[in-house]
Design an enzyme around this catalytic site. Sequence first.
Site, PDB file in Angstrom:
ATOM      1  CG  HIS A  77      -8.765  14.163  -1.427  1.00 31.78           C
ATOM      2  ND1 HIS A  77      -7.683  14.212  -2.273  1.00 31.78           N
ATOM      3  CD2 HIS A  77      -9.333  12.938  -1.632  1.00 31.78           C
ATOM      4  CE1 HIS A  77      -7.601  13.086  -2.965  1.00 31.78           C
ATOM      5  NE2 HIS A  77      -8.594  12.289  -2.594  1.00 31.78           N
ATOM      6  CB  CYS A 137       0.977   1.095   4.363  1.00 37.76           C
ATOM      7  SG  CYS A 137      -0.677   0.721   4.992  1.00 37.76           S
ATOM      8  CG  ASP A 189      -2.851  14.930  -3.592  1.00 36.59           C
ATOM      9  OD1 ASP A 189      -3.810  14.229  -3.215  1.00 36.59           O
ATOM     10  OD2 ASP A 189      -2.314  14.806  -4.711  1.00 36.59           O
ATOM     11  CG  HIS A 210      -6.926   8.989   0.646  1.00 33.08           C
ATOM     12  ND1 HIS A 210      -7.065   7.678   0.218  1.00 33.08           N
ATOM     13  CD2 HIS A 210      -7.201   9.759  -0.429  1.00 33.08           C
ATOM     14  CE1 HIS A 210      -7.386   7.670  -1.069  1.00 33.08           C
ATOM     15  NE2 HIS A 210      -7.494   8.930  -1.482  1.00 33.08           N
ATOM     16  CG  ASN A 234     -12.704  10.556  -4.064  1.00 36.03           C
ATOM     17  OD1 ASN A 234     -13.697  11.286  -3.989  1.00 36.03           O
ATOM     18  ND2 ASN A 234     -11.548  10.967  -4.536  1.00 36.03           N
ATOM     19  CG  HIS A 244      -4.170   3.735   3.591  1.00 38.79           C
ATOM     20  ND1 HIS A 244      -3.231   2.973   4.261  1.00 38.79           N
ATOM     21  CD2 HIS A 244      -4.519   4.731   4.460  1.00 38.79           C
ATOM     22  CE1 HIS A 244      -3.026   3.479   5.480  1.00 38.79           C
ATOM     23  NE2 HIS A 244      -3.801   4.554   5.615  1.00 38.79           N
ATOM     24  CG  HIS A 274      -4.302  -0.750   4.937  1.00 43.04           C
ATOM     25  ND1 HIS A 274      -3.808  -0.084   3.855  1.00 43.04           N
ATOM     26  CD2 HIS A 274      -5.242  -1.600   4.458  1.00 43.04           C
ATOM     27  CE1 HIS A 274      -4.406  -0.513   2.752  1.00 43.04           C
ATOM     28  NE2 HIS A 274      -5.290  -1.441   3.095  1.00 43.04           N
ATOM     29  CB  CYS A 322      -0.916  -0.011   1.226  1.00 44.22           C
ATOM     30  SG  CYS A 322      -1.740   1.566   1.495  1.00 44.22           S
TER      31      CYS A 322
HETATM   32  P1  DGP Z   1      -7.971   9.278  -4.577  1.00 46.38           P
HETATM   33  O1  DGP Z   1      -8.058   9.466  -6.056  1.00 46.38           O
HETATM   34  O2  DGP Z   1      -9.151   9.848  -3.824  1.00 46.38           O
HETATM   35  O3  DGP Z   1      -7.658   7.836  -4.201  1.00 46.38           O
HETATM   36  O4  DGP Z   1      -6.730  10.172  -4.119  1.00 46.38           O
HETATM   37  C1  DGP Z   1      -5.420   9.719  -4.100  1.00 46.38           C
HETATM   38  C2  DGP Z   1      -4.543  10.936  -3.999  1.00 46.38           C
HETATM   39  O5  DGP Z   1      -3.275  10.524  -3.569  1.00 46.38           O
HETATM   40  C3  DGP Z   1      -4.357  11.677  -5.315  1.00 46.38           C
HETATM   41  O6  DGP Z   1      -4.841  13.008  -5.168  1.00 46.38           O
HETATM   42  C4  DGP Z   1      -2.864  11.681  -5.548  1.00 46.38           C
HETATM   43  C5  DGP Z   1      -2.301  11.296  -4.212  1.00 46.38           C
HETATM   44  N1  DGP Z   1      -1.116  10.481  -4.276  1.00 46.38           N
HETATM   45  C6  DGP Z   1      -0.965   9.304  -4.941  1.00 46.38           C
HETATM   46  N2  DGP Z   1       0.269   8.821  -4.758  1.00 46.38           N
HETATM   47  C7  DGP Z   1       0.908   9.701  -3.925  1.00 46.38           C
HETATM   48  C8  DGP Z   1       2.219   9.751  -3.362  1.00 46.38           C
HETATM   49  O7  DGP Z   1       3.069   8.877  -3.572  1.00 46.38           O
HETATM   50  N3  DGP Z   1       2.504  10.814  -2.573  1.00 46.38           N
HETATM   51  C9  DGP Z   1       1.597  11.800  -2.308  1.00 46.38           C
HETATM   52  N4  DGP Z   1       1.983  12.811  -1.520  1.00 46.38           N
HETATM   53  N5  DGP Z   1       0.349  11.785  -2.819  1.00 46.38           N
HETATM   54  C10 DGP Z   1       0.029  10.747  -3.628  1.00 46.38           C
END
Ligand code: DGP
Length: 113
Positions: free
Chosen positions: A101, A7, A30, A99, A86, A97, A46, A4
């Site tokens: 926003h 994680c 992000d 999260h 989401n 995992h 997780h 993950c």
């Molecule tokens: P969602 O589409 O709701 O699953 O959002 C996932 C978010 O995670 C997306 O806005 C981009 C962010 N993201 C994906 N990989 C990484 C990463 O490796 N580092 C960071 N900081 N954000 C990431």
Amino acid sequence: MDNCIFCRIIRGEIPSVKVYEDDDMLIIKDVNPQAEIHLLLLPKEHYANIVEMSDAQARTLAACIKKLSGMVDELGLKDGFRLVSNKGANACQSVEHLHIHILGGKPLSEKMC
Ligand code: DGP
């Protein structure tokens, strides 16, 4: 969870820009911001999404969000913000995992995903 990505960020195996950390959560920037301020609140435990969340995890998440509400000024969010989580690919969830926003300032994109 071994593979993950969140994680792995929580364990420090993948770099991230950390904004806040305690025993229960990590807040990071992000990597693909959709607003001037785009942070991600990651519970350290997780689970995939709110449907998978246990009662205990729900209590911890609520406490994390309450803590976030006390950090609004220091995070630059005093003029307002949105919280979005989401669930599922049809709702644009790309990382399985849970999260939250945290979106503040001007939107940088009109896209939904
Ligand atoms: P969602 O589409 O709701 O699953 O959002 C996932 C978010 O995670 C997306 O806005 C981009 C962010 N993201 C994906 N990989 C990484 C990463 O490796 N580092 C960071 N900081 N954000 C990431």
